[in-house]
Design an enzyme around this catalytic site. Structure first.
Site, PDB file in Angstrom:
ATOM      1  N   PRO A   1      -7.946  32.549  40.704  1.00 26.96           N
ATOM      2  CA  PRO A   1      -8.185  32.014  41.998  1.00 26.96           C
ATOM      3  C   PRO A   1      -6.887  31.558  42.308  1.00 26.96           C
ATOM      4  O   PRO A   1      -6.442  31.357  43.070  1.00 26.96           O
ATOM      5  CB  PRO A   1      -9.190  31.730  42.387  1.00 26.96           C
TER       6      PRO A   1
ATOM      7  N   GLU B   1     -16.081  26.363  35.915  1.00 30.04           N
ATOM      8  CA  GLU B   1     -14.743  25.753  36.947  1.00 30.04           C
ATOM      9  C   GLU B   1     -13.103  25.816  35.968  1.00 30.04           C
ATOM     10  O   GLU B   1     -12.617  25.748  37.092  1.00 30.04           O
ATOM     11  CB  GLU B   1     -15.215  24.051  36.767  1.00 30.04           C
TER      12      GLU B   1
ATOM     13  N   ARG C   1      -2.906  53.470  36.012  1.00 27.54           N
ATOM     14  CA  ARG C   1      -2.090  54.748  36.953  1.00 27.54           C
ATOM     15  C   ARG C   1      -1.070  54.477  37.308  1.00 27.54           C
ATOM     16  O   ARG C   1      -0.233  55.688  37.241  1.00 27.54           O
ATOM     17  CB  ARG C   1      -2.953  54.620  37.763  1.00 27.54           C
TER      18      ARG C   1
ATOM     19  N   ASP D   1       1.413  56.875  46.384  1.00 24.75           N
ATOM     20  CA  ASP D   1       1.114  56.051  47.056  1.00 24.75           C
ATOM     21  C   ASP D   1       0.969  55.038  48.080  1.00 24.75           C
ATOM     22  O   ASP D   1       2.274  54.899  48.132  1.00 24.75           O
ATOM     23  CB  ASP D   1      -0.037  54.568  46.041  1.00 24.75           C
TER      24      ASP D   1
HETATM   25  N1  ADE Z   1     -11.638  34.422  38.667  1.00 23.72           N
HETATM   26  C1  ADE Z   1     -12.385  33.503  39.962  1.00 23.72           C
HETATM   27  N2  ADE Z   1     -11.623  34.427  40.760  1.00 23.72           N
HETATM   28  C2  ADE Z   1     -11.026  35.614  40.645  1.00 23.72           C
HETATM   29  C3  ADE Z   1      -9.550  35.636  42.101  1.00 23.72           C
HETATM   30  N3  ADE Z   1      -9.921  36.149  42.732  1.00 23.72           N
HETATM   31  N4  ADE Z   1      -8.980  36.231  39.882  1.00 23.72           N
HETATM   32  C4  ADE Z   1      -9.107  36.109  39.761  1.00 23.72           C
HETATM   33  N5  ADE Z   1      -9.696  36.060  38.737  1.00 23.72           N
HETATM   34  C5  ADE Z   1     -10.055  34.947  39.466  1.00 23.72           C
END
Ligand code: ADE
Length: 261
Positions: free
Chosen positions: A88, A115, A153, A168
């Site tokens: 994330p 984590e 794709r 697209d």
């Molecule tokens: N791992 C946990 N959350 C994630 C996200 N939003 N994007 C990519 N990998 C992740």
């Protein structure tokens, strides 16, 4: 394109390889796809892949040695690949990044769990950190599937229609025009007449116009970034004139409207 996914849950990918666009890519040898189990590089009887964080705190951290072993193994199999980590904290994935990735020889996708992973792996082994959006998943596996699908794709010869990928939504920062199929009337709503006219110039014009309207209504941010064509500028100017006409007619009748007349 070679995809190698590094994960502690390789079984999650079996149904993914076996369906849809990815399956098609594998069947026609446009892509290869495999997993490496990070646990195979863990030490001891339990092949441990995680440990407690230095400095304390809750949660576990992915240990560096099994990750390094798995990444080295993947890079040996596909030496000209880029290695990405799904997290994330990464750059938010979009169609432009998908296009960049589609031009590569291969992608090694490292799926984080717990984590996160030991920071030294990120420094020394990872080319790009990628997020699929501003929310937290329990691991990178689903994010890796998202990236693989979007990239696959775009590989020439995989999608059915000759130019489907170019047309697209997002391919040129404009949402795609509206689509209709049979029946001609569905629950009282008819297909726009122009699409039945056989007039391809008019149909194309209608498509550009609905693409612009949708983008304006749903994703104004995309329209603001876009370098507009002359045709698009003319269409937008016409809306401005039409809206202005409506507003002026309303303000001339303003007193009536306020009094409810
Ligand atoms: N791992 C946990 N959350 C994630 C996200 N939003 N994007 C990519 N990998 C992740």
């Amino acid at each position: 394109m070679n995809f190698i996914v590094l994960t502690i849950f390789p079984e999650m990918f079996n149904p993914f390889w076996d369906h849809g666009i990815v399956h098609r890519g594998i069947s026609c040898n446009k892509i290869s796809a495999s997993t490496i189990n990070i646990r195979d590089f863990g030490k001891g009887r339990h092949r441990v892949t995680d440990d407690r964080p230095y400095g304390g705190g809750c949660g576990m951290v992915m240990k560096p040695e099994p990750l390094a072993g798995a990444i080295r193994e993947a890079q040996k199999k596909t030496p000209f690949s880029k290695t990405i980590c799904l997290t994330p904290q990464g750059r938010v994935f979009n169609q432009r990044i998908a296009r960049e990735f589609a031009a590569l020889e291969g992608l090694v996708l490292v799926c984080g769990r717990y984590e996160g992973m030991d920071e030294r792996i990120l420094h020394d082994f990872i080319d790009y950190e990628i997020s699929i959006g501003d929310y937290i998943l329990t691991g990178g596996e689903i994010a890796a599937m998202v990236v693989i699908d979007a990239v696959t794709r775009l590989i020439p010869g995989i999608l059915g229609g000759a130019d489907s990928a170019e047309k697209d939504s997002f391919s040129d920062d404009l949402l795609e025009h509206a689509h209709f199929t049979r029946p001609r009337t569905f629950e009282g709503e008819a297909v726009p007449e122009v699409l039945l006219s056989g007039n391809h110039r008019e149909i194309e014009k209608w498509r550009v116009e609905t693409a612009l309207i949708r983008t304006f209504l749903k994703r104004q941010d995309l329209l603001e970034k876009r370098v507009l064509s002359n045709q698009e500028i003319e269409i937008l100017k016409k809306w401005c004139r039409d809206i202005e006409t409506i507003v002026q007619a309303q303000s001339l009748r303003g007193a009536d409207t306020l009094s409810g007349g």
